[in-house]
Design a protein around this motif. Structure first.
Motif, PDB file in Angstrom:
ATOM      1  N   ARG A  73      30.558  -7.076  58.038  1.00  0.00           N
ATOM      2  CA  ARG A  73      29.646  -6.134  58.710  1.00  0.00           C
ATOM      3  C   ARG A  73      29.264  -4.952  57.833  1.00  0.00           C
ATOM      4  O   ARG A  73      29.206  -3.812  58.312  1.00  0.00           O
ATOM      5  N   VAL A  74      29.066  -5.201  56.557  1.00  0.00           N
ATOM      6  CA  VAL A  74      28.595  -4.105  55.702  1.00  0.00           C
ATOM      7  C   VAL A  74      27.108  -4.262  55.399  1.00  0.00           C
ATOM      8  O   VAL A  74      26.497  -3.381  54.814  1.00  0.00           O
ATOM      9  N   ASP A  75      26.524  -5.379  55.773  1.00  0.00           N
ATOM     10  CA  ASP A  75      25.101  -5.624  55.547  1.00  0.00           C
ATOM     11  C   ASP A  75      24.696  -5.381  54.091  1.00  0.00           C
ATOM     12  O   ASP A  75      23.714  -4.705  53.789  1.00  0.00           O
ATOM     13  N   CYS A  76      25.503  -5.918  53.178  1.00  0.00           N
ATOM     14  CA  CYS A  76      25.257  -5.675  51.752  1.00  0.00           C
ATOM     15  C   CYS A  76      24.092  -6.527  51.235  1.00  0.00           C
ATOM     16  O   CYS A  76      23.548  -6.253  50.183  1.00  0.00           O
ATOM     17  N   THR A  77      23.740  -7.579  51.953  1.00  0.00           N
ATOM     18  CA  THR A  77      22.646  -8.498  51.627  1.00  0.00           C
ATOM     19  C   THR A  77      22.903  -9.391  50.408  1.00  0.00           C
ATOM     20  O   THR A  77      22.003 -10.073  49.938  1.00  0.00           O
ATOM     21  N   VAL A  78      24.128  -9.371  49.894  1.00  0.00           N
ATOM     22  CA  VAL A  78      24.431 -10.192  48.721  1.00  0.00           C
ATOM     23  C   VAL A  78      24.354 -11.694  49.040  1.00  0.00           C
ATOM     24  O   VAL A  78      24.154 -12.529  48.171  1.00  0.00           O
ATOM     25  N   CYS A  79      24.472 -12.019  50.306  1.00  0.00           N
ATOM     26  CA  CYS A  79      24.373 -13.427  50.719  1.00  0.00           C
ATOM     27  C   CYS A  79      22.930 -13.923  50.720  1.00  0.00           C
ATOM     28  O   CYS A  79      22.673 -15.106  50.955  1.00  0.00           O
ATOM     29  N   GLY A  80      21.973 -13.009  50.512  1.00  0.00           N
ATOM     30  CA  GLY A  80      20.570 -13.421  50.549  1.00  0.00           C
ATOM     31  C   GLY A  80      19.951 -13.338  51.930  1.00  0.00           C
ATOM     32  O   GLY A  80      18.828 -13.782  52.143  1.00  0.00           O
ATOM     33  N   ALA A  81      20.696 -12.754  52.864  1.00  0.00           N
ATOM     34  CA  ALA A  81      20.168 -12.509  54.210  1.00  0.00           C
ATOM     35  C   ALA A  81      20.197 -10.996  54.453  1.00  0.00           C
ATOM     36  O   ALA A  81      21.000 -10.291  53.839  1.00  0.00           O
ATOM     37  N   PRO A  82      19.342 -10.501  55.339  1.00  0.00           N
ATOM     38  CA  PRO A  82      19.216  -9.050  55.479  1.00  0.00           C
ATOM     39  C   PRO A  82      20.392  -8.351  56.147  1.00  0.00           C
ATOM     40  O   PRO A  82      20.526  -7.137  56.024  1.00  0.00           O
ATOM     41  N   SER A  83      21.239  -9.072  56.860  1.00  0.00           N
ATOM     42  CA  SER A  83      22.379  -8.422  57.509  1.00  0.00           C
ATOM     43  C   SER A  83      23.446  -9.479  57.780  1.00  0.00           C
ATOM     44  O   SER A  83      23.177 -10.677  57.727  1.00  0.00           O
TER      45      SER A  83
END
Ligand SMILES: Nc1ncnc2c1ncn2[C@@H]1O[C@H](COP(=O)(O)OP(=O)(O)OP(=O)(O)O)[C@@H](O)[C@H]1O
Ligand SMILES: [Mg+2]
Lengths: 446, 138
Positions: free
Chosen positions: A383-393
């Motif tokens: 739940r840090v919403d870092c976007t490293v996964c390629g998704a916005p949250s």
């Protein structure tokens, strides 16, 4: 039935895209994901608001326009110009010069969109009375807002005023007028000079209509450069007089924030900026706004003056337009008025279909199961919403996972945890990162 | 599926958080718009009542295939005469609360008209339990 494909004016140029994910982070409908180092647009979620275009550092978001030379496919070439266009130019450029230099670019007629504002406004007044049990009524002026309501707030579709914006009414008028002069329809080309992507999408795939009366779209920044260069080079000398001016102060200011609000309803609100609009729509949905008569909602800050295809600073544009409005004296356009009944008969938009992007599944029990999965997945995500996964949250990732579009291993925190527990090798996690952000960004020799 | 939300008394800006989140979830379930609206309005009123009249409380949401049940429990003054509280226009809201635009005495009647079932139990000096059920259209 919901349609399968939607025309979008916004496209991503994969060659230019550097995969920075700025667009993904600002997209109000979470329509963008990063894969292989490039941004990808999910068509069903996009509302053509243009936020991505605004934030792209390398101009990789393109707004498709019609080739300008297309105007010559028609013998009669009408430029439908919104008053915002005139607000782009420095003070010392006269409206007349702009008109005449538009004709020098090849148009046979120049018509200001806001000529039909009066008729739209009257219809709005009428509907505010007729639909007194639906509150608030929402203007359908901004096509990005209509699309936002379709995808994210379908429950508010009944609140949308099904009245065409001045753009469509003016197009109808001019086409009909020329046809009545004995010109066949195929010889008439109506071209809209657009300040935003949403209008293009609205013209190419209209909501609540089969086909738009507009034949092509020219991007405002492109034409501004052409016209301004022409004016500079010709130094005012060949200035032909424009068609007579009919615009009132209300007409000129219609596309700016408060333009509709100031003339509609006992209690009305004007809200600009897509995020502000979403916050208000949330409250409308909760029926917290039922004491408001009318909502003017615009996706861009400062409304159309802030359109992504404008060249001028939006605050200066507003100032210029206000100056112009102050000096405006309305003159009745008799010819236009004689088309009143025709236009009023054609001013209503057909049913607007919901296009909900939110639903997890059409089948309730499957949707419910997926929702539980999302909830469970969320508990594992940081739940840090870092976007490293390629998704916005994190939530967007969880939903993608449940929909089979992503893997929990895309999460860098999960990768770290798995590496610790020796459930994943360094090579494996590196491969995952490459699949999201592309090989070059993870090249060890870089 | 169950979700729990805490509701803080006196914090009006937080009223609506639970109903907004439930609304988002119900949209994802593709539940019909009218039902979502009914539930969200009912939930919002119950949330505001905890914020306005009690000290602290929670909402327990249970989403099922055929109905949604939300139970609001709070620590607060409780309601002495529930029938009276149910009457349109009855309110004990303070001047302060009224200034914020609440206190028309319409909350409970609104819940009753929007939800399919409403069940209130209360103990004066301890707290209140408000149970709301909405059936998903068959
Ligand atoms: N959770 C609660 N705890 C204590 N008292 C309550 C609670 N909920 C309602 N009440 C009592 O019931 C009365 C009526 O509630 P209702 O929601 O109908 O109106 P209101 O909250 O006063 O005003 P409105 O809801 O229109 O803003 C309240 O004024 C209050 O005295
Ligand atoms: Mg109340």
């Amino acid at each position: 039935m919901t349609k399968q494909a939607f025309h979008h004016a916004l496209k991503i140029d994969k060659d230019l895209c550097i995969g920075c994910a700025n667009c993904m982070r600002v997209c109000p409908t979470e329509a963008i994901r990063v894969r292989e180092g490039k941004a990808n647009l999910e068509a069903n979620r996009c509302i053509d608001c243009g936020e991505c275009y605004r934030h792209c550092p390398v101009n990789a978001i393109i707004i498709e326009q019609d080739d300008f030379t297309n105007i010559h496919n028609f013998q009669y070439r009408v430029a439908l110009v919104p008053s915002i266009f005139f607000g782009q130019f420095p003070e010392d450029v006269q409206t007349e010069e702009i008109h005449s230099s538009l004709k020098q670019q090849g148009f046979t007629h120049v018509f200001e969109v806001e000529n039909s504002t009066e008729i739209v406004w009257r219809k709005q007044q009428e509907e505010l009375k007729n639909q007194e049990n639906t509150r608030p009524l929402i203007s359908a002026f901004c096509p990005a807002i209509v699309r936002l309501i379709q995808v994210k707030f379908p429950s508010l579709i009944p609140n949308l005023l099904s009245i065409k914006p001045p753009l469509d009414v003016s197009a109808l008028y001019f086409k009909k007028k020329l046809i009545d002069q004995g010109i066949t329809e195929d010889k008439i080309g109506i071209f809209y000079i657009t300040q935003c992507a949403a209008k293009i999408a609205a013209i190419k795939s209209p909501v609540g209509e089969d086909k738009s009366a507009i034949d092509g779209v020219i991007n405002m920044d492109y034409l501004y450069n052409k016209v301004f260069t022409f004016i500079k080079q010709h130094n005012n000398d060949r200035c032909a007089l424009p068609d007579r001016q009919h615009l009132s102060s209300r007409d000129i200011l219609w596309s700016l924030t408060n333009g509709e609000k100031d003339h509609n309803g006992q209690r009305s609100l004007a809200i600009d900026g897509i995020n502000n609009v979403m916050a208000i729509l949330e409250r409308v949905e909760n029926e917290e706004m039922s004491n408001i008569d009318f909502l003017e909602l615009r996706a861009c800050d400062e409304s159309c003056a802030g359109g992504v295809l404008t060249s001028g600073n939006r605050f200066l544009t507003v100032e210029r337009m206000r100056n112009r409005a102050e000096n405006a004296t309305e003159q009745k356009n008799e010819e236009f008025l004689s088309y009143r009944d025709y236009l009023l008969n054609n001013i209503t938009i057909g049913p607007v279909e919901p296009r909900s992007m939110m639903k997890l599944d059409n089948d309730l029990s499957i949707a419910l199961r997926k929702m539980r999965q999302v909830q469970m997945t969320m508990e594992r995500l940081p739940r840090v919403d870092c976007t490293v996964c390629g998704a916005p949250s994190c939530r967007a990732l969880a939903e993608d996972i449940v929909q089979g579009k992503a893997s929990i291993n895309d999460c860098i925190f999960i990768q770290k945890r798995k590496e610790q527990k020796e459930l994943m090798s360094k090579e494996e996690s590196l491969e995952i990162m490459k699949s999201i952000w592309g090989k070059p960004k993870l090249d060890k020799n870089r | 599926m169950n979700i729990k939300f805490d509701i803080e008394g006196g914090n009006f800006s937080s009223a609506g958080l639970a109903s907004s989140e439930v609304k988002r979830l119900l949209k994802q379930l593709n539940i019909d718009i009218k039902t979502i609206k009914r539930l969200v309005v009912a939930m919002y009123e119950a949330e505001v009542n905890i914020v306005a009249h009690a000290y602290q409380g929670e909402a327990d949401v249970e989403i099922n295939e055929d109905h949604i049940k939300v139970v609001f429990t709070d620590h607060g003054p409780g309601i002495d005469d529930i029938d009276l509280a149910m009457q349109k226009g009855y309110s004990t809201a303070s001047e302060q609360v009224r200034e914020m635009g609440f206190g028309a005495g319409m909350g409970l009647p609104n819940i009753k008209s929007h939800a399919d079932k409403l069940n209130i139990t209360s103990e004066v000096g301890k707290g209140t339990r408000v149970e709301i059920i909405c059936y998903l259209n068959a």
